[in-house]
Structure formats: structure tokens, C-alpha cells
Design an enzyme around this catalytic site. Structure first.
Site, short mmCIF file in Angstrom:
data_model
loop_
_atom_site.label_atom_id
_atom_site.label_comp_id
_atom_site.label_asym_id
_atom_site.label_seq_id
_atom_site.Cartn_x
_atom_site.Cartn_y
_atom_site.Cartn_z
N SER A 122 0.82 -1.20 0.00
CA SER A 122 0.00 0.00 0.00
C SER A 122 0.87 1.26 0.00
O SER A 122 1.53 1.56 -0.98
CB SER A 122 -0.96 -0.05 1.19
N HIS A 277 -7.61 -5.78 0.07
CA HIS A 277 -6.41 -4.94 0.13
C HIS A 277 -5.36 -5.50 1.08
O HIS A 277 -4.16 -5.32 0.88
CB HIS A 277 -6.80 -3.53 0.58
#
Length: 299
Positions: A122, A277
């Protein structure tokens, strides 16, 4: 990101963990880190070290288990670092990818690392991409975990997390359970709440809990945390190998981003994993397999 749910009981005792800090120039932030030494006691001279970077609101502790396992499987030394304004690294009013990449460049210089592999999730992924494009001579290859070199809005949940953390601080909580009760109004998932609350601690001699991270600084940075500092792939490229690990249930690497990835990183490979994610914690074995396959010495 939430801590990887990995079992490390089978790891050899020779895997060692050391906690240290580095000291860089005044323009950079000295990054806290954990060192996971290669099982042989020294990395294969053909292989460089690996720097592992967490995501927003995370820390090096999130990558402890996967760092041990990858160090074992690849026989490489891994530095799991805290990026600025996270974990035990210093706080700074500036929080953007150029600054974080410069911190990592200073870390590489301080430790005299060569042929370095970057792994980032991320926020850490965009930091890795930024450094690879800015200083390609420092980077042998990299693994981007669920992020792409594009401008995109980050999930609205992150703004809600900032609101929750501010509310927790204003409530002067003294117990983790009190903070968790407040956080439940913003996040249903217990693992995600536990991940966020790893940032909560009680300073010595005080009863009130505080967050290690500068909540206001990171909250102010959210508007540009989805941005990528390089806009034109015609002007800058990273011509070395790159692996993009995509969570197929996540929106951070849409199909339309793949041509842009190819322009910035023409030698990129894509690994799709059935996850959201939080790829590493949701599918640790699939992630391990993808990274080992990409980084293992080629015949």
C-alpha cells in the site's frame, strides 16, 4: 496492514532478530527497523538485502512473521522498517512519497546496502515505486503489494479511522477495551480494529493512552496519499524486474492501470491473489509463493 497470520514455529533457530536505529542527514528521518538475518548467517553474495515496508497506520511489527519466513526461504537478510510518522520512527510534519523514498535512500546509504530488493504494501508500495524511479541504481527489483503508480483516491475508511483515533484521544481512554468500543462505530472487523489499536500505548507514568502515530499529521496527509509523484512514464522508467501483487477483491490496481504500470515498469510481472487490500494477512501462503517465485535465483 493487519499482522500476517503466519505460523513461524517451523523456523530455524538461526533466524535472528535485532532492533536498531539508523542516523541519517538532517533532511531525512532516521528509520527504526528490525533485522532478520539470513539463516546461513550471511546472505548469499549473489543476493542483496530486502527492505520490507508497511502500509498506512502500520509498522514494522506487522511484517514480522512474513519477514522471518521470506528470510528463511530466500536465504536473504531482511530489514523491516518503520516509515516516518509510524512505529518507532520520528514524527515529521511532511508526509509524502518523495520524503519517504528519500528516507529509505538514506537507510540504504547508511547501511551500505547493495542490490537491494524493496517490498512494500500500500503506502509502502508507492514508496518503493517512487525510490525505484528516482534512484534506480539503488534498487535491484521490487515487489508492490496492492498499489499502482497512479493518482487515485484512497479508501474512505482511512478518513473514518482518523476520526475514530481523534475521538479516542479526546476521550482520554485508559483501557484498550474502551478504545475498541469507540472504534466499533467506525469499523466492524475485529482484525482491522486490532491492527489500528496496535498504535495505542500508555506512556511511562501516565494512565491515559495515546497513539504513537501523529494522528493530525497523517489525517492532513490523506488527501494526497493516493497521489503518485511521477506523472509521465515517457520521462522516467525503471528497467529492472518488478512484481505487482494484486488483491482481486481490491480496487487499488484496476485493469486500466496495467498499461500505465507497463510504461513505468516495462519488465513488470503481475500476480493476482484472491484477497482484498490486506493481501499478506488474508492469503499469506499465496503471497509467500508469489514473492519466492519472483525473487528466487534464476537458473
Amino acid at each position: 496492514m493487519p499482522p500476517p497470520r503466519l505460523l513461524a514455529s517451523a523456523l530455524p533457530r538461526s533466524v535472528q532478530l535485532l532492533s536498531r536505529r539508523t542516523y541519517a542527514s538532517s533532511a531525512r528521518v532516521p528509520l527504526a527497523f528490525d533485522l532478520y538475518e539470513a539463516p546461513s548467517g550471511a546472505s548469499d553474495p549473489k543476493n542483496g538485502s530486502i527492505i520490507f515496508m508497511h502500509g498506512l497506520f502500520g509498522s514494522r511489527k506487522n511484517n514480522r512473521a512474513i519477514s522471518k519466513i521470506l528470510s528463511r526461504d530466500l536465504n536473504r537478510t531482511i530489514y523491516a522498517i518503520d516509515l516516518r510518522n509510524h512505529g518507532d520512527s520520528p514524527h515529521d510534519p511532511r508526509h509524502d512519497y518523495s520524503a519517504m523514498a528519500d528516507d529509505v535512500a538514506g537507510f540504504i546509504e547508511e547501511h551500505k546496502l547493495k542490490d537491494t530488493t524493496l517490498i512494500g504494501h500500500s503506502m509502502g508500495a508507492k514508496t518503493a515505486m517512487t525510490l525505484a524511479l528516482k534512484s534506480p541504481e539503488m534498487v535491484r527489483d521490487f515487489v508492490s503489494v496492492d498499489n499502482a503508480p497512479i493518482d487515485a483516491q484512497i479508501g474512505r475508511k482511512f478518513g473514518q479511522y482518523v476520526q475514530a483515533m481523534k475521538k479516542i484521544e479526546d476521550a482520554d481512554t485508559t483501557k484498550q477495551s474502551e478504545a475498541d468500543k469507540i472504534l466499533q462505530d467506525y469499523e466492524e472487523s475485529l482484525p482491522v480494529r486490532q491492527f489500528l489499536l496496535t498504535n495505542l500505548y500508555r506512556p511511562t507514568g501516565e494512565k491515559i493512552q495515546k497513539f504513537r502515530i501523529p494522528v493530525k499529521t497523517l489525517g492532513a496527509a490523506l488527501d494526497h496519499m493516493g497521489d503518485f509523484p511521477f506523472k509521465d512514464p515517457g520521462q522516467v522508467r525503471f528497467e529492472k524486474p518488478a512484481l505487482f501483487v494484486r488483491g482481486t477483491k481490491s480496487q487499488y490496481i484496476p485493469d486500466e492501470a496495467l498499461p500505465i504500470i507497463g510504461k513505468f515498469f516495462p519488465r513488470f510481472e503481475l500476480a493476482d491473489i484472491d484477497a482484498g487490500h490486506w493481501v499478506i494477512s488474508e492469503q499469506p501462503e499465496a503471497f509467500r509463493n508469489a514473492v519466492v517465485e519472483f525473487l528466487k535465483p534464476k537458473e
